[in-house]
Design a protein around this motif. Sequence first.
Motif, PDB file in Angstrom:
ATOM      1  N   GLU A 112       7.090   4.930   0.133  1.00  0.00           N
ATOM      2  CA  GLU A 112       7.103   5.892   1.123  1.00  0.00           C
ATOM      3  C   GLU A 112       7.870   5.504   2.501  1.00  0.00           C
ATOM      4  N   ARG A 113       8.708   6.165   3.004  1.00  0.00           N
ATOM      5  CA  ARG A 113       9.484   5.853   4.048  1.00  0.00           C
ATOM      6  C   ARG A 113       8.583   5.722   5.349  1.00  0.00           C
ATOM      7  N   ASN A 143       2.166   8.779  -9.804  1.00  0.00           N
ATOM      8  CA  ASN A 143       1.251   7.657  -9.519  1.00  0.00           C
ATOM      9  C   ASN A 143       1.324   7.679  -8.111  1.00  0.00           C
ATOM     10  N   ALA A 144       2.322   7.860  -7.323  1.00  0.00           N
ATOM     11  CA  ALA A 144       2.256   7.638  -5.657  1.00  0.00           C
ATOM     12  C   ALA A 144       1.317   8.680  -5.208  1.00  0.00           C
ATOM     13  N   GLU A 145       1.533   9.909  -5.736  1.00  0.00           N
ATOM     14  CA  GLU A 145       0.803  11.044  -5.168  1.00  0.00           C
ATOM     15  C   GLU A 145      -0.736  10.938  -5.604  1.00  0.00           C
ATOM     16  N   ASN A 146      -0.992  10.644  -6.764  1.00  0.00           N
ATOM     17  CA  ASN A 146      -2.201  10.845  -7.491  1.00  0.00           C
ATOM     18  C   ASN A 146      -3.273   9.769  -6.998  1.00  0.00           C
ATOM     19  N   ASN A 147      -2.482   8.347  -7.265  1.00  0.00           N
ATOM     20  CA  ASN A 147      -3.550   7.251  -7.231  1.00  0.00           C
ATOM     21  C   ASN A 147      -3.335   6.583  -5.857  1.00  0.00           C
ATOM     22  N   ASP A 151       2.932  10.500   0.532  1.00  0.00           N
ATOM     23  CA  ASP A 151       3.502  11.913   0.605  1.00  0.00           C
ATOM     24  C   ASP A 151       4.757  11.842  -0.085  1.00  0.00           C
ATOM     25  N   VAL A 152       4.758  12.863  -1.075  1.00  0.00           N
ATOM     26  CA  VAL A 152       5.977  12.696  -2.012  1.00  0.00           C
ATOM     27  C   VAL A 152       7.518  13.230  -1.238  1.00  0.00           C
ATOM     28  N   ASP A 153       7.318  13.790  -0.364  1.00  0.00           N
ATOM     29  CA  ASP A 153       8.806  14.196   0.817  1.00  0.00           C
ATOM     30  C   ASP A 153       9.285  13.218   1.206  1.00  0.00           C
ATOM     31  N   ASP A 212       0.946  -1.316  -0.112  1.00  0.00           N
ATOM     32  CA  ASP A 212      -0.048   0.113   0.070  1.00  0.00           C
ATOM     33  C   ASP A 212       0.916   1.231  -0.117  1.00  0.00           C
ATOM     34  N   SER A 213       2.108   1.263   0.315  1.00  0.00           N
ATOM     35  CA  SER A 213       2.834   2.256   0.260  1.00  0.00           C
ATOM     36  C   SER A 213       3.936   2.423  -0.638  1.00  0.00           C
ATOM     37  N   GLU A 214       3.544   1.594  -1.864  1.00  0.00           N
ATOM     38  CA  GLU A 214       4.384   1.819  -2.990  1.00  0.00           C
ATOM     39  C   GLU A 214       3.637   2.020  -4.262  1.00  0.00           C
ATOM     40  N   ALA A 215       4.435   2.722  -5.095  1.00  0.00           N
ATOM     41  CA  ALA A 215       3.930   2.961  -6.426  1.00  0.00           C
ATOM     42  C   ALA A 215       4.859   2.771  -7.596  1.00  0.00           C
ATOM     43  N   SER A 216       4.439   2.212  -8.724  1.00  0.00           N
ATOM     44  CA  SER A 216       5.569   2.135  -9.654  1.00  0.00           C
ATOM     45  C   SER A 216       5.031   2.600 -10.953  1.00  0.00           C
TER      46      SER A 216
END
Length: 127
Positions: free
Chosen positions: A121-122, A69-73, A77-79, A12-16
Amino acid sequence: MSKQSAERRLDDSEASAFLRAMRTSPRKLNLVAQTIRGKDAAKALAELTFSRRRIANDVKKVLQAAIANAENNHQLDVDKLYVKEATVGRAFVMKRFHTRGRGRSARVEKHFAHLTVIVRERAEETA
């Protein structure tokens, strides 16, 4: 009746994001992918921006797509994002022939590669 959607393979904390059939050899592409593995997303983008390799611009676009993808889908948190994986795979090879002297010919191979970038996400650091 439609086909059931597949289970999500990532956490859930990943995007590709991925790019198929990139016009470079996997060996050269892996040199660029190696420079961003494990780094923060912002540092990896900066590294790719100032890299002198031709293919670094395409790798940067894939990384930006993964961040988007991580931010919108997935509302991450991008940071806090970092590059968890940057994998390179072989695609097809186009075979061409180059005419040489004395009526001979030489084979020219044009390599293609696949690139997959996974950002994560860390986790919150409890101190």
